[in-house]
Design a protein around this motif. Structure first.
Motif, PDB file in Angstrom:
ATOM      1  N   UNK A  53       0.844  -1.189   0.000  1.00  0.00           N
ATOM      2  CA  UNK A  53       0.000   0.000   0.000  1.00  0.00           C
ATOM      3  C   UNK A  53       0.882   1.243   0.000  1.00  0.00           C
ATOM      4  N   UNK A  54       0.602   2.150  -0.929  1.00  0.00           N
ATOM      5  CA  UNK A  54       1.280   3.448  -0.979  1.00  0.00           C
ATOM      6  C   UNK A  54       0.259   4.467  -1.446  1.00  0.00           C
ATOM      7  N   UNK A  55       0.696   5.727  -1.561  1.00  0.00           N
ATOM      8  CA  UNK A  55      -0.224   6.754  -2.036  1.00  0.00           C
ATOM      9  C   UNK A  55      -0.607   6.526  -3.493  1.00  0.00           C
ATOM     10  N   UNK A  56       0.097   5.650  -4.177  1.00  0.00           N
ATOM     11  CA  UNK A  56      -0.252   5.322  -5.562  1.00  0.00           C
ATOM     12  C   UNK A  56      -1.389   4.312  -5.647  1.00  0.00           C
ATOM     13  N   UNK A  57      -1.698   3.652  -4.549  1.00  0.00           N
ATOM     14  CA  UNK A  57      -2.774   2.675  -4.579  1.00  0.00           C
ATOM     15  C   UNK A  57      -2.935   1.959  -3.260  1.00  0.00           C
ATOM     16  N   UNK A  58      -4.192   1.730  -2.866  1.00  0.00           N
ATOM     17  CA  UNK A  58      -4.457   1.035  -1.617  1.00  0.00           C
ATOM     18  C   UNK A  58      -5.315  -0.195  -1.842  1.00  0.00           C
ATOM     19  N   UNK A  59      -5.775  -0.755  -0.746  1.00  0.00           N
ATOM     20  CA  UNK A  59      -6.683  -1.901  -0.796  1.00  0.00           C
ATOM     21  C   UNK A  59      -8.107  -1.369  -0.878  1.00  0.00           C
ATOM     22  N   UNK A  60      -8.846  -1.798  -1.897  1.00  0.00           N
ATOM     23  CA  UNK A  60     -10.220  -1.351  -2.081  1.00  0.00           C
ATOM     24  C   UNK A  60     -11.180  -2.510  -1.832  1.00  0.00           C
ATOM     25  N   UNK A  61     -12.187  -2.247  -0.997  1.00  0.00           N
ATOM     26  CA  UNK A  61     -13.155  -3.265  -0.606  1.00  0.00           C
ATOM     27  C   UNK A  61     -14.544  -2.757  -0.954  1.00  0.00           C
ATOM     28  N   UNK A  62     -15.269  -3.513  -1.713  1.00  0.00           N
ATOM     29  CA  UNK A  62     -16.562  -3.076  -2.228  1.00  0.00           C
ATOM     30  C   UNK A  62     -17.636  -3.031  -1.142  1.00  0.00           C
TER      31      UNK A  62
END
Length: 281
Positions: free
Chosen positions: A29-38
């Motif tokens: 996880x970084x500011x370029x992308x995280x974990x997304x949960x619907x």
């Protein structure tokens, strides 16, 4: 190091059986992308539960964001939520947080950590009366500051709020509370000297000036110092008052349409707009 009371620890051990994994993997996880949960993963979520994020290799902080148009911070989430090394972070859910998760889902993001699991677990069996701005366990020792994003209180109609209550397990009254919006001289809002003590809480009665200060603050910085006593947990930040009940929770869940507008929760029922507390807009 974060502390919890023996009662909280026992409750956590008992209720950890009731855990649902809502994401499992190994993602950096970084500011370029995280974990997304619907949003569907939060269909059965209720206020008082907690999201538990397991991580390793952390060297900065963690943030919880709602996947709406603005990617607002999750109501009741902490600013300056630092994590390091390997461990787990708990985010307890307020009623406003549950509403937004069910509508939009969640993004977990930060500067640098590896996320390995996200679970939805039982946390607190019930919340305090009033509008919960934050709930959880925050360790108050030497000048520790609980920093809260304004998303936790931006939907409140402060005209109906009569007091702010800060609940803790201190079991005494001789400790420091400072409520600030920033560290500048003019950023001080109120302190323990202006508060009265109730059963397990310190209460700040709200004047018109205090309502305006709290409502318009970019964030709340609530500072604690244990003074000569032992450290303790802060457990809840709650607004109490004569809030209207135009819309019950049942009606909101079954018949109303909810969405975020300019970062605030808006409810439409029978063609009329209301805020999160049921006050007509």
């Amino acid at each position: 190091m974060k502390k919890i009371s023996l009662v909280a620890l026992f409750a956590a051990l008992v209720m950890s059986v009731n855990a649902t994994d809502i994401w499992t993997g190994d993602q950096h996880v970084s500011w370029d992308g995280g974990v997304q949960i619907q949003a569907a993963q939060f269909a059965d979520a209720v206020a008082g539960q907690k999201i538990v994020v397991s991580f390793n290799g952390a060297s900065d902080g963690i943030e919880f964001k709602v996947m709406n148009q603005f990617f607002d911070h999750l109501a009741g989430s902490r600013e300056a939520a630092w994590i390091s090394g390997d461990g787990a972070f708990e985010q307890f859910l307020t009623p406003a947080a549950v509403d937004s998760l069910k509508a939009y889902g969640l993004e977990i993001i930060g500067a640098n950590f590896n996320c390995t699991n996200v679970a939805l677990e039982d946390g607190k069996a019930e919340l305090k009366d009033g509008y919960t701005v934050w709930t959880g366990f925050f360790w108050a020792d030497d000048w520790n500051t609980l920093e809260l994003y304004r998303d936790g209180y931006c939907n409140v109609d402060f005209n109906y709020a009569t007091a702010l209550r800060i609940y803790s397990e201190a079991g005494r009254t001789n400790y420091v509370i400072n409520i600030k919006e920033n560290w500048e001289e003019g950023g001080h809002i109120a302190d323990k000297g202006q508060m009265t003590d109730g059963d397990g809480y310190a209460e700040l009665l709200l004047t018109e000036d205090l309502r305006n200060r709290l409502a318009n603050a970019n964030h709340w910085m609530i500072q604690f110092n244990k003074e000569d006593g032992t450290p303790f947990n802060v457990t809840d930040i709650v607004l109490v008052g004569n809030f209207p009940s135009d819309i019950s929770n049942t009606e909101v869940e079954s018949k109303a349409v909810k969405f975020f507008e300019n970062g605030q929760l808006v409810i439409i029922k029978n063609g009329v707009k209301y805020n999160a507390l049921g006050a007509q807009l």
